[in-house]
Design a protein around this motif. Structure first.
Motif, PDB file in Angstrom:
ATOM      1  N   ARG A  15      77.863  28.892   8.035  1.00  0.00           N
ATOM      2  CA  ARG A  15      77.051  29.446   6.944  1.00  0.00           C
ATOM      3  C   ARG A  15      76.404  30.758   7.349  1.00  0.00           C
ATOM      4  NH1 ARG A  15      71.802  29.408   6.047  1.00  0.00           N
ATOM      5  NH2 ARG A  15      71.431  27.959   7.775  1.00  0.00           N
ATOM      6  N   LEU A  39      78.693  23.662  10.952  1.00  0.00           N
ATOM      7  CA  LEU A  39      78.581  24.120   9.564  1.00  0.00           C
ATOM      8  C   LEU A  39      77.447  25.114   9.398  1.00  0.00           C
ATOM      9  CD1 LEU A  39      79.259  20.769   7.672  1.00  0.00           C
ATOM     10  CD2 LEU A  39      80.762  22.772   7.810  1.00  0.00           C
ATOM     11  N   ASP A  40      76.367  24.942  10.183  1.00  0.00           N
ATOM     12  CA  ASP A  40      75.265  25.894  10.121  1.00  0.00           C
ATOM     13  C   ASP A  40      75.700  27.249  10.655  1.00  0.00           C
ATOM     14  OD1 ASP A  40      72.583  26.486   9.435  1.00  0.00           O
ATOM     15  OD2 ASP A  40      71.960  26.288  11.524  1.00  0.00           O
ATOM     16  N   GLU A  54      79.292  19.348  17.330  1.00  0.00           N
ATOM     17  CA  GLU A  54      78.332  18.760  16.398  1.00  0.00           C
ATOM     18  C   GLU A  54      78.608  19.296  14.995  1.00  0.00           C
ATOM     19  OE1 GLU A  54      76.126  16.500  16.857  1.00  0.00           O
ATOM     20  OE2 GLU A  54      76.176  16.315  19.046  1.00  0.00           O
ATOM     21  N   PRO A  55      79.053  18.472  14.067  1.00  0.00           N
ATOM     22  CA  PRO A  55      79.450  18.965  12.750  1.00  0.00           C
ATOM     23  C   PRO A  55      78.351  19.723  12.011  1.00  0.00           C
ATOM     24  CG  PRO A  55      80.187  16.703  13.065  1.00  0.00           C
ATOM     25  CD  PRO A  55      79.300  17.011  14.216  1.00  0.00           C
ATOM     26  N   ILE A  56      77.123  19.254  12.104  1.00  0.00           N
ATOM     27  CA  ILE A  56      76.034  19.931  11.386  1.00  0.00           C
ATOM     28  C   ILE A  56      75.801  21.322  11.955  1.00  0.00           C
ATOM     29  CG2 ILE A  56      73.559  19.869  10.891  1.00  0.00           C
ATOM     30  CD1 ILE A  56      73.767  16.830  10.713  1.00  0.00           C
ATOM     31  N   ILE A  57      75.805  21.433  13.282  1.00  0.00           N
ATOM     32  CA  ILE A  57      75.601  22.738  13.914  1.00  0.00           C
ATOM     33  C   ILE A  57      76.766  23.667  13.595  1.00  0.00           C
ATOM     34  CG2 ILE A  57      75.350  23.960  16.108  1.00  0.00           C
ATOM     35  CD1 ILE A  57      73.961  21.483  17.217  1.00  0.00           C
TER      36      ILE A  57
END
Length: 239
Positions: free
Chosen positions: A134, A130-131, A125-128
């Motif tokens: 971060r 990247l999270d 999952e790209p959003i996860i």
């Protein structure tokens, strides 16, 4: 095992095993520590807290040069990884509320100063992904790759030789993160933290199990202390 509390102890056992593995930095050593404490009388606390307390008391001394004193490491693991209120963590470690608060604050400050490592994130999952990137970079680490499939994870691990892997299990069409990790670990020795919404699938007492498991959703501090323990395992970093 105390027959009067057998049901409660069995219910608390997966949590105790997770805590012991995080304390020792190793799956087999953690499970041996749990077996050791189950063979002795437990502290007069509720079952889950009693197991935590016995594990903390029986844990072998850890190298002071690895960054965090043992008491501070334990209080972080109890509050961040095991999600205990600070007051319960204090009961486990025989600290007053004020003492527990002081040790927790000192531990957080020390954690921010630990040495960084290179991390490979395996997450489809790209959003996860990247999270996660971060959050670990905020802890001072370097993310050297984001892999969304088994094949990509193995390729990047071979090319970049990370010091730590963060892996989800379900990679959707990309396969299974645990399969990728198994293949990577046949070629190199690298600690792994599984970040999953279904931690119970990894703590079944059947087959090979990971040393470090974080439940989704997770707190940033839980990830910070898990990365610390996975990299150092209570041992001094290599020089």
């Amino acid at each position: 095992m105390n027959a009067l509390n057998q049901t409660e102890l069995l219910r608390a056992l997966p949590y105790a095993r997770r805590f012991a593995r995080a304390v020792t930095g190793d799956r087999d050593s953690g499970d041996a520590l749990v077996a050791q404490v189950l063979g002795k009388p437990l502290p007069d606390l509720p079952a889950r807290l009693a197991l935590y307390a016995a594990i903390a008391q029986a844990a072998p001394p850890q190298a002071a040069s690895s960054g965090l004193p043992q008491l501070q490491r334990h209080i972080l693991l109890l509050t961040a990884l095991e999600d205990l209120p600070l007051s319960d963590a204090g009961r486990v470690l025989a600290l007053s509320d004020d003492e527990a608060a002081r040790e927790a604050e000192a531990a957080r400050a020390a954690l921010r100063a630990v040495a960084a490592t290179d991390i490979l994130v395996i997450e489809d999952e790209p959003i996860i992904a990247l999270d996660l990137k971060r959050l670990v970079e905020a802890c001072g680490h370097r993310v050297v790759g984001l892999a969304a499939s088994e094949a990509d994870a193995v390729r990047q691990a071979q090319a970049k030789r990370p010091g730590l892997i963060l892996a989800d299990i379900n990679l959707g069409r990309g396969g299974d993160g645990s399969v990728a990790v198994a293949q990577i670990q046949r070629a190199m020795t690298v600690p792994v933290i599984f970040v999953t919404a279904y931690p119970e699938r990894l703590l079944t007492a059947e087959g090979a199990e990971p040393a470090f498991v974080i439940s989704k959703p997770f707190e940033p501090l839980a990830l910070a202390i898990a990365t610390y323990q996975a990299v150092h395992g209570g041992r001094a970093p290599p020089v």
